[in-house]
Write a protein that holds these residues in place. Structure first.
Motif, PDB file in Angstrom:
ATOM      1  N   ASP A  89      68.968  10.943  10.557  1.00  0.00           N
ATOM      2  CA  ASP A  89      69.771  11.016   9.341  1.00  0.00           C
ATOM      3  C   ASP A  89      70.628  12.274   9.288  1.00  0.00           C
ATOM      4  O   ASP A  89      71.257  12.554   8.271  1.00  0.00           O
ATOM      5  CB  ASP A  89      68.878  10.966   8.099  1.00  0.00           C
ATOM      6  N   SER A  90      70.658  13.050  10.384  1.00  0.00           N
ATOM      7  CA  SER A  90      71.437  14.291  10.399  1.00  0.00           C
ATOM      8  C   SER A  90      72.146  14.451  11.735  1.00  0.00           C
ATOM      9  O   SER A  90      71.663  13.999  12.769  1.00  0.00           O
ATOM     10  CB  SER A  90      70.537  15.507  10.143  1.00  0.00           C
ATOM     11  N   ASP A 115      77.416  20.060  -1.222  1.00  0.00           N
ATOM     12  CA  ASP A 115      76.916  18.773  -1.713  1.00  0.00           C
ATOM     13  C   ASP A 115      78.011  18.082  -2.520  1.00  0.00           C
ATOM     14  O   ASP A 115      78.216  18.380  -3.697  1.00  0.00           O
ATOM     15  CB  ASP A 115      75.668  18.986  -2.570  1.00  0.00           C
ATOM     16  N   ASN A 116      78.749  17.193  -1.868  1.00  0.00           N
ATOM     17  CA  ASN A 116      79.804  16.403  -2.514  1.00  0.00           C
ATOM     18  C   ASN A 116      80.784  17.282  -3.300  1.00  0.00           C
ATOM     19  O   ASN A 116      81.110  17.012  -4.461  1.00  0.00           O
ATOM     20  CB  ASN A 116      79.189  15.361  -3.444  1.00  0.00           C
ATOM     21  N   THR A 167      74.155  15.611   6.823  1.00  0.00           N
ATOM     22  CA  THR A 167      72.896  14.901   6.602  1.00  0.00           C
ATOM     23  C   THR A 167      72.989  13.934   5.421  1.00  0.00           C
ATOM     24  O   THR A 167      73.766  14.141   4.488  1.00  0.00           O
ATOM     25  CB  THR A 167      71.751  15.906   6.341  1.00  0.00           C
ATOM     26  N   LYS A 168      72.161  12.902   5.495  1.00  0.00           N
ATOM     27  CA  LYS A 168      71.994  11.961   4.386  1.00  0.00           C
ATOM     28  C   LYS A 168      70.588  12.065   3.796  1.00  0.00           C
ATOM     29  O   LYS A 168      70.243  11.339   2.876  1.00  0.00           O
ATOM     30  CB  LYS A 168      72.238  10.530   4.867  1.00  0.00           C
ATOM     31  N   GLU A 197      81.738  10.155   6.300  1.00  0.00           N
ATOM     32  CA  GLU A 197      80.451   9.449   6.293  1.00  0.00           C
ATOM     33  C   GLU A 197      79.364  10.214   5.539  1.00  0.00           C
ATOM     34  O   GLU A 197      78.488   9.601   4.923  1.00  0.00           O
ATOM     35  CB  GLU A 197      80.007   9.216   7.734  1.00  0.00           C
ATOM     36  N   TYR A 198      79.410  11.538   5.573  1.00  0.00           N
ATOM     37  CA  TYR A 198      78.356  12.349   4.966  1.00  0.00           C
ATOM     38  C   TYR A 198      78.916  13.164   3.798  1.00  0.00           C
ATOM     39  O   TYR A 198      80.003  13.740   3.894  1.00  0.00           O
ATOM     40  CB  TYR A 198      77.742  13.317   5.983  1.00  0.00           C
ATOM     41  N   GLY A 199      78.137  13.229   2.726  1.00  0.00           N
ATOM     42  CA  GLY A 199      78.542  14.022   1.563  1.00  0.00           C
ATOM     43  C   GLY A 199      77.779  15.324   1.442  1.00  0.00           C
ATOM     44  O   GLY A 199      78.095  16.158   0.587  1.00  0.00           O
ATOM     45  N   GLN A 200      76.759  15.515   2.284  1.00  0.00           N
ATOM     46  CA  GLN A 200      75.948  16.721   2.223  1.00  0.00           C
ATOM     47  C   GLN A 200      76.038  17.466   3.558  1.00  0.00           C
ATOM     48  O   GLN A 200      75.875  16.853   4.619  1.00  0.00           O
ATOM     49  CB  GLN A 200      74.481  16.376   1.926  1.00  0.00           C
TER      50      GLN A 200
END
Length: 320
Positions: free
Chosen positions: A51-52, A197-198, A94-95, A24-27
């Motif tokens: 968002d986190s 980060d991704n 986080t997003k 779901e999260y990339g960061q």
């Protein structure tokens, strides 16, 4: 009453939660959680809610889940997280903006006393002034070689003293003195160690870079490329303008030193034969920019006279 989950069930639930967050999260912020209490951690979770998501756990369990999820999905970028899972660390998924999330986490640092055996994260300096302690407490100061005097029935520290240096362990005497003075020198909270980060991993200092910093580093890089290209005579987009200018200067130099000539070289030779034209050109520029009434009055007369040659007609500057 629901039966208590077994260790195996807890591990399965934790693995499922971690894998879901990875999808779901990339960061992700990898944070150090040394000396962070449960209440403090709960406040951080509340502050980041929305968002986190903060996830703590054992390193071996996190590494195993990340490795198995990477094998299952065939996405090897998750494996970049494994070398970061060292020590007492946690993950913040986080997003939101990474810099803003990092700053929000830093707000939840709390003061802490100096405990015996603790490694000092900063230098501890005892400030001068009245301590409020009675003269019977001077033994603490004498053991630590802190200069004091008795003032109005209380102990007063004369000069600031560096009691503990960063990286040193706190001794029993230092801890007792700081406790008596009511000094809580240390502050603890989640500290961002690395940023994921991704698939890319970088230091948290990168988050503090501004647009001006990026432009400065880009300009420095272009300058290095230009210098290298000119040194090895390899044409690049950055070095091409300099190469053309240098080639043009070389042609002018050859034309001036020989009988060979071309239109631009003829004008240079004309200037070299009559140096007074340099003085005329130099005086004309400030006179035109002064805006004096006399210059404005003569403007119409100059328009009727034939125009003289200027540096602009030559297509280059003599001072390049």
């Amino acid at each position: 009453m629901a039966p208590k989950a077994t260790k195996a069930e807890k591990k399965i639930a934790y693995d499922g939660k971690l894998c879901q967050l990875l999808e779901e999260y990339g960061q992700i912020l990898v944070v150090n959680a040394d000396n962070v209490g449960s209440t403090q951690l709960q406040n951080i979770r509340k502050g980041l809610r929305g968002d986190s998501v903060v996830l703590m756990g054992k390193n071996t369990m996190m590494k195993r889940s990340v490795r198995m999820h990477s094998e299952k999905t065939g996405n090897n970028v998750y494996l970049n997280l494994i070398p970061l899972l060292i020590g007492n660390v946690g993950l913040i998924f986080t997003k939101g903006d990474l810099k803003e999330v990092s700053e929000e986490v830093a707000k939840y640092k709390v003061g802490a006393p100096a405990r015996v055996g603790l490694v000092a994260p900063i230098d501890v300096v005892v400030p001068p002034g009245n301590t409020g302690l009675d003269p019977s407490q001077t033994s603490f100061f004498q053991v630590l070689n802190i200069p004091t005097k008795i003032n109005k029935g209380t102990v007063e520290i004369i000069t600031p003293v560096e009691l503990i240096r960063k990286g040193e362990k706190v001794g029993s005497s230092e801890a007792a003195l700081l406790a008596k003075l009511g000094i809580r020198p240390f502050s603890y909270g989640l500290v961002v160690l690395s940023v994921y980060d991704n698939g890319s991993v970088f230091s948290p200092e990168v988050l503090d870079l501004t647009e001006d910093d990026l432009l400065e580093k880009f300009a420095a890089g272009v300058s290095m490329v230009t210098s290298l290209s000119l040194a090895i005579s390899y044409p690049t987009l950055a070095a091409a303008p300099h190469m053309f200018v240098n080639a043009y200067k070389n042609l002018l130099s050859v034309a001036i030193a020989t009988d060979y000539s071309f239109p631009e070289a003829d004008k240079v030779k004309e200037y070299l034969k009559d140096p007074s034209k340099f003085a005329v050109a130099a005086v004309a520029a400030p006179a035109a920019a002064s805006g004096a009434p006399a210059a404005a009055a003569k403007e119409e007369e100059k328009m009727e006279e034939p125009a003289e040659e200027s540096d602009d007609d030559m297509g280059f500057s003599l001072f390049d």
